[in-house]
Design a protein around this motif. Structure first.
Motif, mmCIF file in Angstrom:
data_model
loop_
_atom_site.group_PDB
_atom_site.id
_atom_site.type_symbol
_atom_site.label_atom_id
_atom_site.label_comp_id
_atom_site.label_asym_id
_atom_site.label_seq_id
_atom_site.Cartn_x
_atom_site.Cartn_y
_atom_site.Cartn_z
ATOM 1 N N GLY A 41 0.888 -1.200 0.175
ATOM 2 C CA GLY A 41 -0.524 -0.014 0.071
ATOM 3 C C GLY A 41 0.911 1.585 0.111
ATOM 4 N N ARG A 42 -0.044 1.974 -0.607
ATOM 5 C CA ARG A 42 1.110 3.625 -0.457
ATOM 6 C C ARG A 42 -0.062 4.784 -0.488
ATOM 7 N N VAL A 43 0.746 5.768 0.277
ATOM 8 C CA VAL A 43 -0.743 6.631 0.386
ATOM 9 C C VAL A 43 0.514 8.421 0.721
ATOM 10 N N LEU A 44 -0.071 8.715 -0.119
ATOM 11 C CA LEU A 44 1.123 10.725 -0.275
ATOM 12 C C LEU A 44 0.001 11.446 1.134
ATOM 13 N N MET A 45 1.066 11.836 1.863
ATOM 14 C CA MET A 45 0.299 12.838 3.464
ATOM 15 C C MET A 45 0.562 14.087 2.428
ATOM 16 N N PRO A 46 0.161 14.815 3.489
ATOM 17 C CA PRO A 46 -0.187 16.447 3.001
ATOM 18 C C PRO A 46 0.965 16.289 4.535
ATOM 19 N N SER A 47 1.642 18.005 3.817
ATOM 20 C CA SER A 47 3.250 18.504 3.844
ATOM 21 C C SER A 47 3.626 18.629 5.369
ATOM 22 N N MET A 48 4.055 18.897 5.769
ATOM 23 C CA MET A 48 4.150 19.192 7.329
ATOM 24 C C MET A 48 4.635 20.574 7.664
ATOM 25 N N VAL A 49 5.757 21.057 6.396
ATOM 26 C CA VAL A 49 5.852 22.312 6.147
ATOM 27 C C VAL A 49 5.009 23.782 7.321
ATOM 28 N N GLY A 50 5.251 24.339 7.707
ATOM 29 C CA GLY A 50 4.234 24.929 8.849
ATOM 30 C C GLY A 50 3.294 25.080 9.494
ATOM 31 N N GLU A 51 3.798 23.806 10.322
ATOM 32 C CA GLU A 51 2.897 23.171 11.222
ATOM 33 C C GLU A 51 3.926 22.551 12.405
ATOM 34 N N ARG A 52 3.106 22.938 13.727
ATOM 35 C CA ARG A 52 4.639 22.720 14.540
ATOM 36 C C ARG A 52 4.392 21.324 14.204
ATOM 37 N N ARG A 53 5.281 20.307 14.781
ATOM 38 C CA ARG A 53 6.427 19.079 15.063
ATOM 39 C C ARG A 53 4.911 18.363 15.425
ATOM 40 N N PRO A 54 3.813 17.092 14.835
ATOM 41 C CA PRO A 54 3.876 16.690 15.575
ATOM 42 C C PRO A 54 3.743 15.045 16.522
ATOM 43 N N GLY A 55 3.116 15.525 17.530
ATOM 44 C CA GLY A 55 4.178 14.166 18.327
ATOM 45 C C GLY A 55 3.893 12.804 17.717
ATOM 46 N N PRO A 56 4.006 11.766 18.103
ATOM 47 C CA PRO A 56 4.519 10.050 17.546
ATOM 48 C C PRO A 56 2.215 10.292 17.412
ATOM 49 N N TYR A 57 2.416 9.669 16.787
ATOM 50 C CA TYR A 57 1.276 9.273 16.049
ATOM 51 C C TYR A 57 0.667 8.092 16.958
ATOM 52 N N ARG A 58 -0.759 7.879 17.483
ATOM 53 C CA ARG A 58 -0.848 6.097 17.846
ATOM 54 C C ARG A 58 -1.517 5.556 17.239
ATOM 55 N N LEU A 59 -1.522 4.584 16.935
ATOM 56 C CA LEU A 59 -1.891 3.444 15.674
ATOM 57 C C LEU A 59 -3.267 2.549 16.315
ATOM 58 N N ARG A 60 -3.778 2.343 15.743
ATOM 59 C CA ARG A 60 -4.579 1.163 15.095
ATOM 60 C C ARG A 60 -4.204 0.342 13.865
ATOM 61 N N TYR A 61 -4.083 -1.141 14.036
ATOM 62 C CA TYR A 61 -4.037 -2.399 13.142
ATOM 63 C C TYR A 61 -4.983 -2.722 12.827
ATOM 64 N N GLU A 62 -5.959 -3.232 12.368
ATOM 65 C CA GLU A 62 -6.800 -4.010 11.885
ATOM 66 C C GLU A 62 -6.386 -4.976 10.377
ATOM 67 N N LEU A 63 -5.094 -5.999 10.783
ATOM 68 C CA LEU A 63 -4.700 -7.480 10.046
ATOM 69 C C LEU A 63 -6.035 -8.040 9.488
ATOM 70 N N ARG A 64 -6.293 -8.794 8.386
ATOM 71 C CA ARG A 64 -6.925 -9.814 8.265
ATOM 72 C C ARG A 64 -5.965 -10.724 7.921
ATOM 73 N N LEU A 65 -6.370 -11.739 8.809
ATOM 74 C CA LEU A 65 -5.907 -13.350 8.619
ATOM 75 C C LEU A 65 -6.340 -13.903 6.991
ATOM 76 N N ARG A 66 -5.683 -14.677 6.292
ATOM 77 C CA ARG A 66 -5.358 -14.912 4.810
ATOM 78 C C ARG A 66 -6.320 -16.711 5.912
ATOM 79 N N GLU A 67 -7.387 -16.969 4.590
ATOM 80 C CA GLU A 67 -8.369 -18.264 4.962
ATOM 81 C C GLU A 67 -7.218 -19.297 5.735
ATOM 82 N N GLY A 68 -7.586 -20.010 6.228
ATOM 83 C CA GLY A 68 -7.017 -21.524 6.728
ATOM 84 C C GLY A 68 -5.305 -21.601 7.429
#
Length: 159
Positions: A115-142
């Motif tokens: 997968g690939r996604v273009l993220m918006p620029s961070m220029v001119g913004e306060r440096r973001p803190g760490p992103y807290r992520l949530r992964y949803e991982l779909r299992l292959r059958e079997g």
């Protein structure tokens, strides 16, 4: 000090000679031009740090029955000074058919091929803190229950 005082009469005598020589050449004034080319080059920054990401993931019988594994809480630090933004790339490995990542500036879907996604620029913004992520991982059958290597590989790239 004595050497300077010996040359001082010679230096003072040179000024009238310069004045008379410019007068002799038609009275042209001395003229000087100068310019300075000043450039500041800011090196591009792309930085990623995985925080609290496990090295393995446990797939339980309940996960197999539901067909999905949810992982809440790993953090991700991202920094980019490119005004065009940055690409966030992801690859899956192990017994997972697809995944989604929430908690970024834009949600990310990862197919079996990546997968690939273009993220918006961070220029001119306060440096973001760490992103807290949530992964949803779909299992292959079997897929059987067990412990597997962490399945999501992330990387950054310039647009």
């Amino acid at each position: 000090m004595r050497a300077i005082s010996a040359f001082l009469p010679l230096i003072l005598a040179a000024f009238p000679a310069l004045a008379s020589s410019s007068a002799a050449s038609g009275g042209a004034q001395l003229h000087a031009d100068a310019s300075i080319d000043l450039r500041i080059i800011v090196p591009r920054v792309l930085r990623m740090r995985l925080l609290d990401h496990p090295s393995t993931i446990e797939v339980t019988r309940e996960d197999v029955e539901n067909g999905v594994v949810i992982v809440d809480g790993p953090r991700l630090e991202l920094a980019s000074n490119d005004p065009r933004g940055y690409w966030l790339d992801a690859q899956l490995r192990g017994p997972f058919a697809e995944a989604t990542i929430e908690g970024l500036r834009a949600p990310m879907h990862i197919a079996a091929s990546g997968g690939r996604v273009l993220m918006p620029s961070m220029v001119g913004e306060r440096r973001p803190g760490p992103y807290r992520l949530r992964y949803e991982l779909r299992l292959r059958e079997g897929t059987p229950p067990g412990v597997y290597r962490w399945p999501v590989m992330l990387s950054m790239d310039s647009p």
